[in-house]
Motif scaffolding. Structure first.
Motif, PDB file in Angstrom:
ATOM      1  N   ASN A 121      43.625  40.040  35.807  1.00  0.00           N
ATOM      2  CA  ASN A 121      42.641  39.057  35.556  1.00  0.00           C
ATOM      3  C   ASN A 121      41.139  39.688  36.390  1.00  0.00           C
ATOM      4  O   ASN A 121      40.330  40.006  36.298  1.00  0.00           O
TER       5      ASN A 121
ATOM      6  N   CYS B 255      40.861  41.080  39.011  1.00  0.00           N
ATOM      7  CA  CYS B 255      39.909  40.064  40.106  1.00  0.00           C
ATOM      8  C   CYS B 255      38.835  40.629  40.575  1.00  0.00           C
ATOM      9  O   CYS B 255      38.580  42.250  40.747  1.00  0.00           O
TER      10      CYS B 255
ATOM     11  N   PRO C 218      43.666  41.912  45.119  1.00  0.00           N
ATOM     12  CA  PRO C 218      44.665  42.459  46.418  1.00  0.00           C
ATOM     13  C   PRO C 218      46.130  43.369  45.960  1.00  0.00           C
ATOM     14  O   PRO C 218      46.169  44.358  47.274  1.00  0.00           O
TER      15      PRO C 218
ATOM     16  N   VAL D 191      39.870  46.577  37.184  1.00  0.00           N
ATOM     17  CA  VAL D 191      40.421  47.827  37.949  1.00  0.00           C
ATOM     18  C   VAL D 191      41.798  48.720  36.618  1.00  0.00           C
ATOM     19  O   VAL D 191      42.236  48.361  36.186  1.00  0.00           O
TER      20      VAL D 191
ATOM     21  N   CYS E 235      50.143  41.708  43.625  1.00  0.00           N
ATOM     22  CA  CYS E 235      49.480  40.800  42.883  1.00  0.00           C
ATOM     23  C   CYS E 235      49.796  39.614  42.536  1.00  0.00           C
ATOM     24  O   CYS E 235      51.241  39.595  42.282  1.00  0.00           O
ATOM     25  N   PRO E 236      49.007  38.377  42.761  1.00  0.00           N
ATOM     26  CA  PRO E 236      49.076  37.226  42.536  1.00  0.00           C
ATOM     27  C   PRO E 236      50.203  36.888  41.439  1.00  0.00           C
ATOM     28  O   PRO E 236      50.433  35.468  41.054  1.00  0.00           O
ATOM     29  N   TYR E 237      49.571  37.801  39.906  1.00  0.00           N
ATOM     30  CA  TYR E 237      49.705  37.409  38.850  1.00  0.00           C
ATOM     31  C   TYR E 237      51.176  37.819  38.211  1.00  0.00           C
ATOM     32  O   TYR E 237      50.884  36.781  37.170  1.00  0.00           O
TER      33      TYR E 237
ATOM     34  N   ALA F 245      50.781  41.279  37.185  1.00  0.00           N
ATOM     35  CA  ALA F 245      50.183  41.572  35.547  1.00  0.00           C
ATOM     36  C   ALA F 245      50.322  43.195  35.719  1.00  0.00           C
ATOM     37  O   ALA F 245      50.437  42.855  34.973  1.00  0.00           O
ATOM     38  N   ARG F 246      51.483  43.653  36.668  1.00  0.00           N
ATOM     39  CA  ARG F 246      51.749  44.847  37.300  1.00  0.00           C
ATOM     40  C   ARG F 246      52.943  45.412  37.157  1.00  0.00           C
ATOM     41  O   ARG F 246      54.144  44.160  37.645  1.00  0.00           O
TER      42      ARG F 246
ATOM     43  N   LYS G 107      49.095  48.039  33.359  1.00  0.00           N
ATOM     44  CA  LYS G 107      48.860  46.464  33.399  1.00  0.00           C
ATOM     45  C   LYS G 107      48.224  46.547  32.744  1.00  0.00           C
ATOM     46  O   LYS G 107      47.607  48.051  32.087  1.00  0.00           O
TER      47      LYS G 107
HETATM   48  S1  SF4 Z   1      46.950  43.554  38.890  1.00  0.00           S
HETATM   49 FE1  SF4 Z   1      46.740  41.603  39.908  1.00  0.00          FE
HETATM   50  S2  SF4 Z   1      45.221  41.964  41.346  1.00  0.00           S
HETATM   51 FE2  SF4 Z   1      44.608  43.624  40.633  1.00  0.00          FE
HETATM   52  S3  SF4 Z   1      43.910  43.270  39.846  1.00  0.00           S
HETATM   53 FE3  SF4 Z   1      45.192  42.385  38.794  1.00  0.00          FE
HETATM   54  S4  SF4 Z   1      45.786  40.673  38.648  1.00  0.00           S
HETATM   55 FE4  SF4 Z   1      44.137  41.182  39.837  1.00  0.00          FE
END
Ligand code: SF4
Ligand code: SF4
Lengths: 241, 356
Positions: free
Chosen positions: A93, A95, A99, A117, A134-136, A138-139, A150
């Motif tokens: 995302n 973000c 985090p 990022v 990462c709350p999603y 994504a990693r 990611k």
């Molecule tokens: S890895 Fe997760 S926490 Fe980091 S920017 Fe991407 S979605 Fe956000």
């Protein structure tokens, strides 16, 4: 500032004559501000074909079974008993309050001025702390490199004036990528048009995502209280064949 | 409303492997055993002197092996120097990379100072190794002041380790099972149970068992505390007073695996408590059960916590396999602990005769 691409796939095709005539730059980022790359996902246009998943895997040479973007697909039933398909294209995302960054013990993960990022592969020790944070989801730790991996918004393509591979390939035109600092960009216009109707994933996490959704089913925006069909399905490699 | 069915889900596999469980298990036990050695070796309380020696042995065995498991959990272990070249001091993990050497330096110094008189005595006995013992004894003085100073360094390092290992996991908001202030306390208390278990085990192997009632009294207390913390977590989760425990409980609901694991944890904790309470003279069983409990808590927290999906409904259940990251790694680490134990007990006697 050099010209940056700022176009959805749809805008890209609209501008096809310009592309054939010269550079693929139908919309320029505003001259006076730096770009801030974002994505808008219009789930109503997504047909869950996974073309983006494949394009991303090819573009970024993701190891087997590890994906930077995916389209989770659900069968959702209403109280009246009607069942329909719901989709959730997922990616990093990028973000605003990620985090994943403060936890990194060696400062290998960082946010660029343009909002992307990234992971500094030279520095990453593969501790996977960012994967946890990462709350999603994504990693992941790349099996080939042993480093955090990611979605990068295909920064290498963006820098070359191209769209991210998933946007480029999206059959339904569901992924719109561009500069939200440029009010004329397609993404800015669409975000404005959809004002009040766009959502982000897990807003309660306070991460301020820069991937926005139109038509996001609330039930699907985090952990889904539902059944996974994965275990009922045949999977090559697991069940043989 | 009907629950959605995830037709195509993408679950991530666990990124922290059983190495993490082993590291947290061993370093927790080492720090707890270090603290258990203090009454006997620093304050020289007679009832604790035997325990102090076995506890020092446990602290050394687990403390020297724990960093191996930690390095193995890095997917780029060769780059560990980056922890010192580019530390991000906003990260608890970065602080950990400084606390570990601080603790180990304190522990090794403390162990050496405590063992010096014995090393000198061993040198006096002659034999093939007497030159080595003499060199290691470096005069062989008993220096209570220096021991106290080294104990302060070790204690500071041990406290910081207990703090960072708990905080590092607790701050991960994305994992509801981890994100609770009860977690660092549970890690610390179960480290003490595990430490008492390891000391009890060594006491059973090397000592004469005289310290069993004392060890069991403390074991009983730490098992009560463990049960109290588990009950507090459950209360927070059921009442919804804290969001993360409530989320974690919701994710566990309906899972037979979680139900059985929780029942097993509670059952074995209660059994350890009962044994430590009603069989004060028995060392081995409460010790082994306590070690099992400290391991289980970490296994459930790390491997179970990573099984809970952050997005979607699919889980990537961790399954043990015969790979170096899994069963072979666990067996290998156990082998490494055994090797260090054999080396240390071969060059220095740790039994009560050696104390006299
Ligand atoms: S890895 Fe997760 S926490 Fe980091 S920017 Fe991407 S979605 Fe956000
Ligand atoms: S895996 Fe790499 S990027 Fe992620 S926290 Fe560890 S060092 Fe940082």
């Amino acid at each position: 500032m050099s010209s940056h691409p700022d176009l959805s796939r749809r805008a890209f095709f609209t501008a096809l004559p310009a592309v054939t005539a010269g550079l693929a730059v139908p919309a320029q980022a505003a001259e006076d501000s730096k770009p801030h790359w974002s994505m808008l996902v219009d789930t109503r246009r997504c047909i869950a074909c996974q073309a983006c998943t494949m394009a991303c895997s090819m573009e970024n040479a993701s190891p087997e079974g590890e994906f930077r973007t995916v389209v989770a697909t659900y069968a959702v039933s209403t109280q009246e008993g009607k069942t329909g398909l719901a989709v959730l294209p997922r990616l990093c995302n990028h973000c605003e309050q990620p985090p994943c960054i403060p936890v990194c013990p060696v400062g290998a993960t960082f946010k660029r001025e343009d909002g992307i990022v990234l992971v500094d592969g030279e520095r990453c020790v593969g501790c996977a702390y960012c994967v946890q944070a990462c709350p999603y989801d994504a990693r992941f730790v790349n099996h080939h490199t042993g480093k955090a991996d990611k979605c990068t918004f295909c920064s290498h393509r963006v820098e070359a004036g191209l769209l991210p591979a998933c946007v480029e390939t999206c059959v339904g035109g569901a992924r719109i990528f561009g500069d939200v600092n440029d009010p004329q960009s397609d993404i800015s216009q669409r975000l404005k048009a959809a004002e009040g109707k766009t959502r982000v994933l897990k807003p309660e996490a306070g991460t301020n995502p820069h991937v926005f959704y139109i038509g996001l089913d609330d039930q699907l925006s985090g952990r889904v209280d539902g059944v996974s069909a994965a275990d009922m399905m045949w999977r090559p490699g697991h069940q043989g064949g | 409303m009907n629950h959605p069915v995830e037709i195509l889900g993408f679950a991530r596999e666990a990124a922290w492997l059983p190495w993490a469980v082993q590291y947290f298990f061993l370093i927790g036990i080492s720090t707890a055993a270090f603290f258990l050695s203090l009454p006997g070796l620093v304050w020289r309380l007679p009832a604790w002197q035997g325990i102090g020696r076995r506890a020092l042995l446990a602290a050394l065995v687990c403390g020297l092996t724990a960093p191996v498991a930690l390095l193995a959990d890095l997917h780029q272990p060769g780059r560990f120097l980056n922890f010192y070249l580019h530390p991000n001091l906003g990260s608890w993990m970065a602080w950990g990379s400084f606390f570990i050497p601080l603790y180990l330096i304190g522990l090794l110094l403390y162990a050496w100072l405590c063992l010096r008189p014995q090393l000198a005595a061993l040198a006096e006995r002659g034999g093939q190794l007497s030159a080595l013992y003499r060199r290691l004894a470096y005069g062989g003085h008993d220096s209570p002041g220096a021991i106290r100073a080294a104990a302060v360094v070790g204690a500071l390092g041990a406290l910081l380790i207990l703090l960072y290992t708990g905080m590092e996991v607790m701050v991960v908001e994305a994992r509801p099972l981890w994100h609770t202030p009860l977690l660092p306390l549970l890690f610390a208390v179960s480290a003490v149970s595990g430490g008492l278990g390891m000391v009890g085990l060594f006491e059973a192997l090397i000592g004469q068992g005289a310290a069993a009632p004392l060890i069991n009294r403390w074991q009983e207390r730490s098992q009560w505390l463990t049960l109290g913390l588990l009950a507090a977590w459950l209360l927070l989760a059921v009442s919804g007073l804290a969001a993360s425990p409530a989320d974690a409980l919701a994710a566990m609901r309906g899972s037979l695996g979680w139900l059985l694991s929780a029942a097993w944890l509670l059952g074995t904790t209660a059994l350890t408590l009962w044994l430590a309470r009603s069989r004060r003279d028995v060392l081995l069983w409460p010790a082994l059960l306590a070690l099992h409990g400290a391991w289980l808590v970490r296994w459930m927290v790390f491997m179970g916590g990573q099984n809970m999906p952050k997005m979607g409904a699919s889980t990537h259940i961790y399954a043990l396999s015969l790979s170096p990251d899994s069963v072979l790694g666990i067996v290998g680490m156990a082998g490494l602990c055994l090797t260090v134990y054999i080396i240390l007990t071969s060059i220095i006697p740790w039994d009560d005769r050696a104390e006299a």
